[in-house]
Scaffold this active site. Structure first.
Site, PDB file in Angstrom:
ATOM      1  N   LYS A 196      37.451 -11.891 -82.660  1.00 50.77           N
ATOM      2  CA  LYS A 196      36.635 -12.821 -83.453  1.00 50.77           C
ATOM      3  C   LYS A 196      37.293 -13.166 -84.782  1.00 50.77           C
ATOM      4  CE  LYS A 196      35.229  -9.391 -86.262  1.00 50.77           C
ATOM      5  NZ  LYS A 196      35.262  -9.331 -87.742  1.00 50.77           N
ATOM      6  N   ASP A 219      29.188 -10.756 -84.059  1.00 51.97           N
ATOM      7  CA  ASP A 219      30.209 -10.605 -85.096  1.00 51.97           C
ATOM      8  C   ASP A 219      30.991 -11.897 -85.295  1.00 51.97           C
ATOM      9  OD1 ASP A 219      31.468  -9.206 -87.059  1.00 51.97           O
ATOM     10  OD2 ASP A 219      32.499  -7.795 -85.753  1.00 51.97           O
TER      11      ASP A 219
END
EC number: 1.1.1.94
Length: 338
Positions: A197, A250
């Site tokens: 991410k 996230d």
């Protein structure tokens, strides 16, 4: 009913007293645990022992800090690893030389080791002798330290191959008023998602700085999640984890928040600042650069279909013009979405 062995820890060692490590110390002391922080940064140690958070302008009470690694290892049987990925292997080697009895480890750092493509759990197993490694878990999820230190509601996931240990970590870190921890058996997926991410956050920072709209950002997130899923599958994790807190959760926090180091680093890339200059001038580690390099090399080695990774590498590490990289990416052959 299954009888579980008690693994609850009242004394916890945290190695790394940066923003997240020190904030987790507050979480643990809020749960009436005793915490000892370790850091080589003496100014951090001094601030903590004065009752101050070393990064934020907030108090940090009932926490002690030292600069002696041996002392921290002797303090408890639970070690929280809160150091940047680039220091992880070296730290673990030092720890191994000082261990005299088995320890349990909880990793809260996000990233992949360059060259080896190893996750933290794999590095730990490679470096720490099996007789000295009691348990291992990761604690991941959408969790800016800037909000957790203010006790704003946050959800995390404790992942471990040992379900008993993940339950104990869940109990240890959950605060009824502001922090809830879920459990997961997919350690692999949680580690990959938490690392990947950061790359998407870097690129989204570039898009926003270049005045791309929310449509473009949504497209990046959607196609990026697909590549995240491919990597989780490659590492033999559970693709469903991509939709969980360490994945989608996230990703949202990191790719769209003013607090995000990776998002802000992307904006600097868009302004023409070289990535190495950004790394050198950052007070806190920007993990996305190192992770991007690792996943790009992995893609080359195993011929993986990760076009966003490839384009991001060309843009950041090869300094190719944004318009050229973007055109190559958007002009890929038409095909089915999945």
């Amino acid at each position: 009913m299954i009888k579980r062995k008690k693994l609850y820890f009242m004394k916890i060692t945290i190695i790394g007293s940066g923003a997240w490590g020190s904030t987790l110390a507050q979480v643990l002391t809020d749960n009436n645990n005793q915490v000892l922080l370790y850091d080589t940064n003496l100014s951090y140690v001094e601030k903590i022992n004065q009752g101050k958070h070393p990064i934020f302008n907030t108090p940090l009470l009932n926490v002690k800090a030292v600069s002696c690694l041996k002392q921290t290892l002797e303090y408890s049987d639970l070690i929280v690893l809160a150091v940047p990925m680039k220091f992880m292997r070296h730290l673990l080697k030092k720890i191994t030389l000082m261990l005299t009895n088995p320890k349990s480890f909880v990793n809260v750092s996000k990233g992949i080791e360059p060259l080896t493509f190893l996750r933290v759990s794999e590095i730990v197993k490679q470096v720490i002798p099996a007789p000295l490694l009691a348990n291992f878990a990761s604690l991941m999820g959408p969790s800016h330290a800037e909000e957790v230190i203010l006790r704003k509601l946050t959800l995390l996931t404790a992942a471990s191959s040992n379900p008993v240990f993940s339950l104990e970590i869940q109990k240890l870190f959950s605060c009824p008023n502001y922090l809830k921890v879920y459990t997961s058996s997919d350690l692999v997926g949680n580690e990959i998602c938490s690392a990947f991410k950061n790359i998407l956050a870097l690129i989204n920072g570039i898009l926003v700085a270049k005045d791309f709209g929310i449509n473009s950002q949504a497209a990046l997130m959607s196609r990026g999640i697909l590549e995240m899923s491919r990597l989780v599958t490659f590492y033999q994790g559970n693709p469903q984890t991509v939709l969980g807190l360490p994945g989608l959760g996230d990703l949202i926090v990191t790719a769209f928040s003013k607090y995000s180091r990776n998002f802000n680093a992307g904006a600097k890339i868009a302004a023409g600042i070289p990535y190495q200059q950004i790394i050198d001038s950052s007070l806190q580690t920007v993990e996305g650069f190192q992770t991007l390099n690792a996943f790009y090399q992995l893609q080359l080695k195993h011929n993986l279909d990760l076009p966003i990774i490839q384009a991001s590498y060309q843009l950041i590490f090869e300094s190719k013009p944004f318009d050229t990289v973007f055109a190559t990416l958007i002009q890929r052959p038409y095909k089915s979405e999945f």
